[in-house]
Write an enzyme that holds these catalytic residues in place. Structure first.
Site, short mmCIF file in Angstrom:
data_model
loop_
_atom_site.label_atom_id
_atom_site.label_comp_id
_atom_site.label_asym_id
_atom_site.label_seq_id
_atom_site.Cartn_x
_atom_site.Cartn_y
_atom_site.Cartn_z
N THR A 73 -6.14 -3.22 -1.75
CA THR A 73 -6.03 -2.33 -2.36
C THR A 73 -4.68 -1.46 -2.72
O THR A 73 -4.61 -0.63 -3.27
CB THR A 73 -7.11 -0.99 -1.91
N SER A 105 -5.65 -3.20 6.06
CA SER A 105 -6.42 -2.32 5.40
C SER A 105 -6.67 -1.41 4.37
O SER A 105 -6.28 -0.92 4.04
CB SER A 105 -6.67 -1.45 7.32
N GLY A 161 0.97 -1.16 -0.49
CA GLY A 161 0.22 -0.29 -0.27
C GLY A 161 0.40 0.85 0.00
O GLY A 161 1.67 1.09 -0.06
N ASP A 211 0.94 -9.07 2.18
CA ASP A 211 -0.02 -8.42 1.30
C ASP A 211 -1.27 -9.26 0.57
O ASP A 211 -0.56 -9.59 0.08
CB ASP A 211 0.01 -7.04 0.80
N TYR A 227 -14.91 1.27 9.22
CA TYR A 227 -13.78 1.19 9.26
C TYR A 227 -13.43 1.96 10.44
O TYR A 227 -12.73 1.53 11.59
CB TYR A 227 -13.81 2.81 8.29
P1 NAD Z 1 -3.61 1.78 1.23
O1 NAD Z 1 -4.69 0.93 0.62
O2 NAD Z 1 -3.04 2.02 -0.15
O3 NAD Z 1 -2.29 0.51 1.75
C1 NAD Z 1 -3.42 -0.64 2.84
C2 NAD Z 1 -2.64 -1.89 1.98
O4 NAD Z 1 -3.26 -3.05 3.07
C3 NAD Z 1 -3.04 -2.00 0.54
O5 NAD Z 1 -2.05 -2.47 0.07
C4 NAD Z 1 -4.08 -3.37 0.86
O6 NAD Z 1 -4.60 -4.28 -0.35
C5 NAD Z 1 -3.34 -4.51 1.99
N1 NAD Z 1 -4.82 -5.24 3.02
C6 NAD Z 1 -5.96 -4.29 3.16
N2 NAD Z 1 -6.77 -4.82 3.38
C7 NAD Z 1 -6.04 -6.67 3.94
C8 NAD Z 1 -6.10 -7.71 4.60
N3 NAD Z 1 -6.72 -8.29 5.37
N4 NAD Z 1 -4.78 -8.89 4.51
C9 NAD Z 1 -3.47 -8.63 3.49
N5 NAD Z 1 -3.35 -6.84 3.21
C10 NAD Z 1 -4.76 -7.05 3.45
O7 NAD Z 1 -3.89 2.70 2.64
P2 NAD Z 1 -2.44 3.14 2.91
O8 NAD Z 1 -3.54 4.85 3.59
O9 NAD Z 1 -1.29 2.75 3.22
O10 NAD Z 1 -2.56 2.94 4.80
C11 NAD Z 1 -2.00 1.92 5.26
C12 NAD Z 1 -2.88 1.66 6.90
O11 NAD Z 1 -2.84 3.67 7.26
C13 NAD Z 1 -4.07 1.81 7.03
O12 NAD Z 1 -4.26 0.69 8.34
C14 NAD Z 1 -5.02 3.05 6.72
O13 NAD Z 1 -5.85 2.80 7.43
C15 NAD Z 1 -3.85 3.48 8.22
N6 NAD Z 1 -4.04 5.33 8.10
C16 NAD Z 1 -3.88 5.90 6.48
C17 NAD Z 1 -4.04 7.06 6.58
C18 NAD Z 1 -4.43 8.20 5.45
O14 NAD Z 1 -4.20 8.75 5.78
N7 NAD Z 1 -3.25 7.74 4.62
C19 NAD Z 1 -4.38 7.58 7.46
C20 NAD Z 1 -5.03 7.03 8.76
C21 NAD Z 1 -4.87 5.86 9.18
#
Ligand code: NAD
Ligand code: UDP
Length: 318
Positions: free
Chosen positions: A38, A77, A13, A34, A147
């Protein structure tokens, strides 16, 4: 103590891939896990042939063990409202079963553990700016609850593993973060506005654009996360950039930075969309000495080439 072998869930991600780079740069081995629901392997493409990195395609809702590790960074997630509303039950499961499986791994190997929590735990906040001691204002049955409540359940589970089993856990409450490798089509405001501005399309502002967010550039966040993990701080800690923008101001800044002549158009406000969001980072400042360095304009400039490439790729694929 320097880490030797770190497991990162959600490694394909946006944030997981930047964390992977940062941990590898410290000299540790990384196992990226992963299921690609997403994320994208393109985010890890540059690590092909790196002997210190291995990738495991696996859904963490099912138990996993890829050998001994000394730290677990739990970032798997769906994260954007568009993604988690499409993948509602999956989001609840990764926050519950997935978090338990990641914690079980840390417990088995006596490894440290850091979880990606979120400002969304504060819901549509009545306390501004949001401080870690605020319990939040979440609609438990609204469309965002898949979420918000998953993340709140994760926090409760993590506290239980800390209290009952002595697992060394930390939690970062992340506020809106952006930068290269944001999925261009996952509906988040910075990716939407940048893609629209650079493609010459209308910029979509939801509602009247008076709602606020505080935007953190990825490198600031990653630096804060590593400092938090190493501190061992057991209670949730906000990491985000406290500079607060209305969404309309943000759209105008995107137009300015990209030099685009696109128009701003208004679209309906999604249900339960938080009206304001700004982190109180007093705790991160005092316990980690952490401070964001990149402001929104600079961060957008540093993200521009990435979004341009994505537009070129999409055009070539047509
Ligand atoms: P993203 O969607 O780019 O990355 C999330 C990754 O998790 C993806 O690669 C997806 O394939 C993987 N994933 C989802 N469900 C899975 C599962 N069951 N098993 C294995 N892999 C799984 O999103 P991001 O922005 O990189 O977010 C990463 C984390 O940070 C998340 O937990 C998100 O809730 C948290 N977060 C991000 C933000 C932000 O602004 N980017 C803000 C608050 C929290
Ligand atoms: N938003 C917007 N136009 C878009 C995408 C989002 O006005 O094209 C708004 C959205 O309604 C919210 C804010 O921008 O008020 C941030 O949305 P995002 O989906 O990035 O994350 P959130 O903070 O809501 O989880």
């Amino acid at each position: 103590m320097a880490w030797k072998r770190v497991l990162i869930t959600g490694a394909a991600g946006f944030l997981g891939s930047h964390l992977t780079d940062a941990v590898l740069a410290e000299g540790a081995e990384v196992i990226g896990v992963d299921n690609l629901c997403t994320g994208s392997l393109e985010n890890l493409q540059h690590l092909k042939g790196n002997a210190k990195f291995t990738f495991q395609q696996h859904d963490i809702c099912h138990p996993f063990d890829f050998g001994e590790v000394d730290y677990v960074l739990n970032f798997a997630s769906p994260a954007s409202p568009v993604d988690y509303m499409k993948l509602g039950p999956e989001t609840l499961r990764v926050g519950s079963d997935g978090t338990v499986n990641a914690l079980e791994l840390a417990k088995k190997y006596n490894a440290g553990f850091l979880h990606a929590s979120t400002s969304e735990c504060y819901g549509d906040p009545e306390v501004h700016p949001q401080v870690e001691t605020y319990w939040g204002n979440v609609n438990p049955i609204g469309p965002r609850s898949v979420y918000d409540e998953a993340k709140r359940f994760s926090e409760a589970t993590i506290m239980a593993y800390q209290r009952y089993y002595g697992v060394r856990t930390s939690m970062v409450r992340i506020f809106n973060t952006y930068g290269p490798r944001l999925q261009p089509n996952d509906g988040r405001v910075i990716s939407n506005l940048m893609m629209q501005a650079l493609a010459g399309d209308d910029l979509t502002v939801y509602g009247d654009g008076a709602q606020t967010r505080s935007f953190c550039f990825q490198s600031d966040l990653v630096r804060g996360i590593l400092a938090l993990a190493k501190s061992g701080e057991p209670l949730p800690t906000n990491i985000g950039n406290p500079e607060e923008w209305t969404i309309l101001e943000c759209a105008k800044t995107v137009l300015d930075v990209t030099g685009s002549s696109s128009k701003i158009v208004y679209r309906p406000m999604p249900q339960d969309d938080p009206k304001q969001r700004k982190p109180d980072i007093t705790k991160a400042r005092s316990i980690l000495g952490w401070e964001p360095k990149v402001n929104l304009r600079e961060g957008l400039e540093m993200s521009m080439d990435y979004f341009k490439q994505r537009i070129a790729q999409a055009a070539a694929a047509k």
